[in-house]
Design an enzyme around this catalytic site. Structure first.
Site, short mmCIF file in Angstrom:
data_model
loop_
_atom_site.label_atom_id
_atom_site.label_comp_id
_atom_site.label_asym_id
_atom_site.label_seq_id
_atom_site.Cartn_x
_atom_site.Cartn_y
_atom_site.Cartn_z
N HIS A 1 0.81 -1.22 0.00
CA HIS A 1 0.00 0.00 0.00
C HIS A 1 0.85 1.28 0.00
O HIS A 1 0.33 2.36 -0.22
CB HIS A 1 -0.99 0.01 1.18
CG HIS A 1 -0.40 0.26 2.52
ND1 HIS A 1 -0.19 -0.74 3.45
CD2 HIS A 1 0.00 1.39 3.12
CE1 HIS A 1 0.31 -0.22 4.56
NE2 HIS A 1 0.43 1.08 4.38
N ASP B 1 0.31 -7.71 1.57
CA ASP B 1 0.63 -6.29 1.67
C ASP B 1 2.14 -6.06 1.69
O ASP B 1 2.65 -5.24 2.44
CB ASP B 1 -0.01 -5.64 2.90
CG ASP B 1 0.05 -4.12 2.85
OD1 ASP B 1 0.16 -3.57 1.73
OD2 ASP B 1 0.00 -3.47 3.92
N GLY C 1 3.20 6.79 8.05
CA GLY C 1 4.56 7.00 7.58
C GLY C 1 5.50 5.90 8.02
O GLY C 1 6.57 5.71 7.45
N ASN C 2 5.11 5.14 9.07
CA ASN C 2 5.89 3.98 9.50
C ASN C 2 5.68 2.77 8.59
O ASN C 2 6.44 1.81 8.65
CB ASN C 2 5.54 3.57 10.93
CG ASN C 2 6.32 4.32 11.99
OD1 ASN C 2 5.77 5.11 12.75
ND2 ASN C 2 7.63 4.08 12.05
N SER C 3 4.64 2.82 7.78
CA SER C 3 4.35 1.69 6.89
C SER C 3 5.58 1.30 6.08
O SER C 3 6.20 2.14 5.43
CB SER C 3 3.24 2.07 5.90
OG SER C 3 1.99 2.05 6.50
N LEU D 1 -3.78 -25.34 0.98
CA LEU D 1 -4.22 -26.64 1.45
C LEU D 1 -5.57 -27.02 0.85
O LEU D 1 -5.93 -28.19 0.80
CB LEU D 1 -4.31 -26.63 2.99
CG LEU D 1 -4.49 -27.96 3.71
CD1 LEU D 1 -3.41 -28.95 3.30
CD2 LEU D 1 -4.46 -27.74 5.22
N GLY D 2 -6.30 -26.01 0.37
CA GLY D 2 -7.57 -26.29 -0.28
C GLY D 2 -8.71 -26.49 0.68
O GLY D 2 -9.60 -27.33 0.45
#
Length: 487
Positions: free
Chosen positions: A125, A155, A226-228, A283-284
């Site tokens: 993101h 992400d 901003g730490n993302s 694993l389905g």
């Protein structure tokens, strides 16, 4: 990132209550964990000194564009601005098409250099949709960056700058993190470059239902917008997580931050380097945490005895998946994978995220409260063990252009892309001809050529690998096509 995807916020740390001791103090080594703890407090200066040079500031730029939108018209505005009704619907309202200039957007986030030649890990993101990425190092050197690959499900994104002998942060094993262990968060909150905050690991394998695959490390180290994409670092100065979210009702820090563990990050980064897309082993099965299932049933007045209160309750089994091969059926409970205890869905996702299609895993589960074990081969979303590659529009064998305003007016449509040339390829095989205008693919609107490229990429890594296309010819005749992307 200053765009609000660090969506969830949390309680301020009383930093003054932290006791720091000189680095020359004789440490006490905890007998079980082996973690060195200086008497009277925790010294985090070594971890900070090691991490700061490798954590970068990422500036995201989305340029201004002309975009056509539909707006609900005001009947009185239409009447007075256009009394003869040459356009629109005077006195009756309705919709109008208008072109607007989107504003230039800028945002910022963080990233971590993981190799001296310029590979940087960050959040998806932070970089998704960027027209330009600028990376600033701790020593103020600035570079232009390109996206190597990204993965919405976790992400995570991998970007690259052209540099040599860059400072890096060694990667640690997030599996070895213990609840209560000290960590630091390093990033660029509110554009305050090279900021370090500290806290402890508050919990592991947290699910926030924000991503398709998640098993967050929860910490009370202060994390803000901003730490993302910044670093979560242990006391040994090793990267153990990529900061991704904060939990808050205000949008700023008030209690807990969440980081993606390196057990997930390592595999995603390796796949993006090698294949350009993540090789996801499944694993389905579909299911939920056993304790959540029990609580839901009890709220309906039903008593449930599954033989355990931990594990993953199996609600549905894909007939072509590895779970069916293992003999799993609705009502079973998965309790271990390769002898690793599984108490909840997030732990299962974290373990499987480190695997690729074709890998074998031993599944231990309860069937009618009796333990069963079977070793199975994990598969991809298509039910095979093949390497999944993101398809390019070249496989379609056609050229496109965005439709003109004149075409929109003549056909009474607002968007679409036109097939202007047909060569050998998937679309020709299915009967698509020159002049056909594509409006939707797999129920998603196609306004631009970039939309078409994204639709092809998404479908090529999905279960069906088919483009379900809706559109029309210049005569106004509507037509539907199913175009397979696989051989």
């Amino acid at each position: 990132m200053t765009v609000k995807t660090m969506k969830l916020s949390v309680a301020a740390i009383a930093m003054a209550a932290m006791v720091f001791t000189p680095s020359y103090a004789t440490p006490y080594v905890a007998p079980e964990s082996g973690v060195a703890v200086p008497p009277g407090g925790v010294d985090l200066t070594y971890a900070a000194e090691r991490a700061l040079p490798a954590v970068v500031h990422i500036k995201y730029v989305q340029t201004s564009k002309v975009k056509e939108i539909e707006v609900q018209s005001d009947p009185f505005e239409d009447f007075f601005s256009n009394p003869f009704g040459f356009f629109g619907n005077p006195g009756g309202g309705g919709t109008q098409r208008r072109q607007v200039q989107t504003p230039r957007r800028e945002a910022s986030g963080s990233g971590v250099i993981i190799s001296s030649d310029g590979y940087i890990v960050t959040n998806n993101h932070v970089v998704e949709g960027a027209d330009e990425l600028r990376v600033t190092l701790n020593d103020n050197r600035e570079f232009s960056a390109r996206i190597i690959g990204n993965d919405k499900n976790t992400d995570l994104a991998l970007i690259k700058i052209d540099g040599k002998n860059l400072p890096t942060l060694p990667i640690g094993d997030s599996d070895k993190l213990r609840v209560g262990e000290w960590v630091i968060a390093v990033g660029n909150p509110f554009n305050l470059n090279s900021t370090v905050t500290a806290g402890i690991v508050s919990a592991k394998a947290r699910s926030l239902y924000a991503n398709g695959v998640e098993s967050f490390i929860q910490t009370d180290a202060a994390i803000n917008a901003g730490n993302s994409g910044g670093a979560l670092v242990n006391t040994s100065g090793e990267l153990v997580g990529i900061n991704a979210m904060l939990y808050s009702q205000t949008g700023s820090y008030s209690g807990y931050g969440f980081a993606i563990p390196t057990t997930i990050m390592n595999k995603v980064v390796d796949d993006l380097k090698k294949y350009g897309t993540v090789q996801r082993a499944i694993l389905g099965i579909q299911g939920q945490d056993v304790h959540n299932y029990i609580d839901a049933q009890q709220s309906k007045g039903k008593d449930v005895d599954l033989g355990t209160v931990d594990g993953v309750y199996v609600a549905k089994v894909d007939e072509s998946g590895a779970g069916a091969e293992a003999g799993l059926s609705e009502g079973d409970v998965v309790i271990m994978l390769d002898n690793k205890k599984i108490t909840k869905m997030a732990e299962m996702q974290e373990y499987l995220a480190s695997k690729r299609p074709g890998d074998k895993v031993k599944v231990t589960y309860l069937h009618n409260k009796k333990k069963q074990e079977k070793t199975v081969t994990l598969k991809n979303a298509q039910g095979t063990t093949n390497v999944v590659k993101t398809a390019d529009m070249d496989v379609l064998g056609v050229n496109f252009r965005e439709i003109s305003d004149e075409q929109k007016k003549q056909l009474g449509i607002n968007y679409g892309v036109e097939v202007i040339k047909v060569n050998a390829g998937r679309m020709k095989d299915e009967g698509v001809t020159k002049g056909f205008i594509i409006q939707k693919v797999n129920d998603e609107p196609i306004r631009t050529i970039d939309d078409m490229q994204q639709a092809v990429a998404k479908a090529s890594t999905g279960k069906d690998q088919v483009l379900y296309i809706q559109g029309l010819y210049p005569t106004g005749k509507k037509k539907y096509f199913a175009v397979p992307l696989s051989e």
